[in-house]
Design a protein around this motif. Structure first.
Motif, PDB file in Angstrom:
ATOM      1  N   GLN A 193      40.744  22.980  40.688  1.00 58.49           N
ATOM      2  CA  GLN A 193      40.649  23.486  42.053  1.00 58.49           C
ATOM      3  C   GLN A 193      39.398  22.978  42.765  1.00 58.49           C
ATOM      4  O   GLN A 193      39.447  22.638  43.951  1.00 58.49           O
ATOM      5  N   LYS A 259      39.410  30.852  47.838  1.00 66.09           N
ATOM      6  CA  LYS A 259      39.965  32.210  47.789  1.00 66.09           C
ATOM      7  C   LYS A 259      40.995  32.336  46.679  1.00 66.09           C
ATOM      8  O   LYS A 259      41.016  33.339  45.937  1.00 66.09           O
ATOM      9  N   GLU A 260      41.853  31.332  46.544  1.00 65.34           N
ATOM     10  CA  GLU A 260      42.853  31.338  45.483  1.00 65.34           C
ATOM     11  C   GLU A 260      42.193  31.276  44.109  1.00 65.34           C
ATOM     12  O   GLU A 260      42.637  31.944  43.154  1.00 65.34           O
ATOM     13  N   LYS A 261      41.123  30.511  44.002  1.00 68.62           N
ATOM     14  CA  LYS A 261      40.390  30.416  42.740  1.00 68.62           C
ATOM     15  C   LYS A 261      39.796  31.764  42.348  1.00 68.62           C
ATOM     16  O   LYS A 261      39.873  32.176  41.182  1.00 68.62           O
ATOM     17  N   ARG A 262      39.200  32.470  43.322  1.00 63.17           N
ATOM     18  CA  ARG A 262      38.631  33.791  43.034  1.00 63.17           C
ATOM     19  C   ARG A 262      39.717  34.782  42.620  1.00 63.17           C
ATOM     20  O   ARG A 262      39.512  35.607  41.719  1.00 63.17           O
ATOM     21  N   ARG A 263      40.875  34.702  43.269  1.00 62.17           N
ATOM     22  CA  ARG A 263      41.982  35.603  42.921  1.00 62.17           C
ATOM     23  C   ARG A 263      42.452  35.380  41.489  1.00 62.17           C
ATOM     24  O   ARG A 263      42.665  36.348  40.732  1.00 62.17           O
ATOM     25  N   LEU A 264      42.576  34.120  41.100  1.00 65.69           N
ATOM     26  CA  LEU A 264      43.001  33.812  39.733  1.00 65.69           C
ATOM     27  C   LEU A 264      41.960  34.270  38.715  1.00 65.69           C
ATOM     28  O   LEU A 264      42.309  34.768  37.637  1.00 65.69           O
ATOM     29  N   GLU A 265      40.683  34.086  39.050  1.00 63.57           N
ATOM     30  CA  GLU A 265      39.626  34.532  38.144  1.00 63.57           C
ATOM     31  C   GLU A 265      39.643  36.050  37.983  1.00 63.57           C
ATOM     32  O   GLU A 265      39.448  36.573  36.876  1.00 63.57           O
ATOM     33  N   GLU A 266      39.883  36.779  39.084  1.00 63.03           N
ATOM     34  CA  GLU A 266      39.956  38.236  39.015  1.00 63.03           C
ATOM     35  C   GLU A 266      41.159  38.682  38.187  1.00 63.03           C
ATOM     36  O   GLU A 266      41.073  39.657  37.426  1.00 63.03           O
ATOM     37  N   GLU A 267      42.286  37.973  38.324  1.00 66.13           N
ATOM     38  CA  GLU A 267      43.465  38.309  37.525  1.00 66.13           C
ATOM     39  C   GLU A 267      43.212  38.057  36.042  1.00 66.13           C
ATOM     40  O   GLU A 267      43.591  38.878  35.192  1.00 66.13           O
ATOM     41  N   ASP A 268      42.560  36.936  35.737  1.00 57.09           N
ATOM     42  CA  ASP A 268      42.235  36.647  34.334  1.00 57.09           C
ATOM     43  C   ASP A 268      41.288  37.700  33.772  1.00 57.09           C
ATOM     44  O   ASP A 268      41.443  38.142  32.621  1.00 57.09           O
TER      45      ASP A 268
END
Length: 283
Positions: A193, A259-268
């Protein structure tokens, strides 16, 4: 392998290029590019840029992976581009460009004695300046010759190497990197990303470069109190406006990726905590 020899004997000759590619010469070039010092990067990139005009070379570009880090060719070029950005003072925050006004050369030095428009000085001052530069040049040459007579061969070689490094450090490799990726395609390889964010700027490098030039011309006209014609002013204003819109579009895309990167990190992170919680309950 000597890049100069490959340039003279391979590039521009279809048969030699085919033999070079069949013997995995393109892979060797990319391997060398990954590990070479700064003095050889421009030569290597220029050779790749010329060789990539051969359509067969694009397949080798797409298939290459580093034996050291397993990155692909596009990732290698992006990493070099990132180092060039650092060299020219371009700042990013979470992969998002911060230098909106000048996205390529935010701290580009502008000499007061030279102008983009030219012709603002009198002919006499130009001649006097040229004569002064010539005298200074002869003085530096004389000092260099004296230093060469007194220094050892090793000292001369060290001096030349230092001067070459200083000259190489001033080179901008980003235009060559754009040229290579433009010919191969910007979406040939998988990217992380943060690499996609940087690629957003790379693929519009010519537009951003022209935009900065138009801004410099506009600023110099204002500084010298030169009023352009209506048509020229309209053309210039339109070019600057398109440049600014392009930069804002790139920043917006980079922000969406961040923003998408932060969302994926929060999900992980959430899944990790859920796993720990479930393990405690099961125990």
């Amino acid at each position: 392998m000597c890049i100069r020899d490959s340039w003279n004997t391979v590039l521009g000759n279809k048969k030699n290029e085919a033999a070079f590619l069949d013997n995995e010469g393109f892979y060797v070039l990319l391997d060398f590019l990954e590990t070479c010092d700064e003095m050889h990067k421009k030569q290597c990139l220029s050779a790749i840029c010329s060789l990539i005009e051969n359509q067969k070379a694009i397949d080798y570009f797409c298939e290459w992976n580093s034996s050291r880090t397993m990155i692909n060719a596009t990732q290698l070029l992006i990493s070099i581009y990132e180092k060039e950005d650092l060299k020219f003072g371009v700042k990013y925050k979470e992969g998002v460009l911060q230098n909106i006004d000048r996205p390529l050369n935010p701290k580009a030095p502008r000499s007061k004695s030279t102008t983009l428009l030219g012709g603002t000085k009198s002919r006499t001052s130009l001649i006097e300046g040229s004569e002064n530069k010539t005298l200074k040049g002869f003085a530096r040459l004389k000092d260099a010759l004296k230093a060469g007579e007194s220094d050892s061969t090793a000292g001369n070689e060290a001096y030349l190497a230092r001067k070459i490094r200083e000259r190489v450090h001033q080179c901008d490799l980003r235009a060559i990197i754009f040229s290579i990726l433009y010919r191969t395609g910007f979406d040939r390889n998988e990217l992380q990303q943060n690499e996609r964010q940087r690629l957003e700027i790379i693929q519009f490098y010519p537009n951003l470069k022209l935009g900065e030039i138009w801004q410099d011309i506009r600023d110099e006209l204002i500084q010298n109190k030169v009023k352009p014609t209506f048509d020229d002013y309209h053309w210039m204003a339109t070019a600057v406006e398109e440049f600014q819109e392009r930069v804002l579009s790139c920043v917006a895309t980079q922000s969406l990726i961040a923003k998408e990167k932060r969302r994926l990190e929060e999900e992980d992170l959430g899944r990790f905590f859920d796993l720990i919680k479930n393990n405690k309950i099961s125990k």
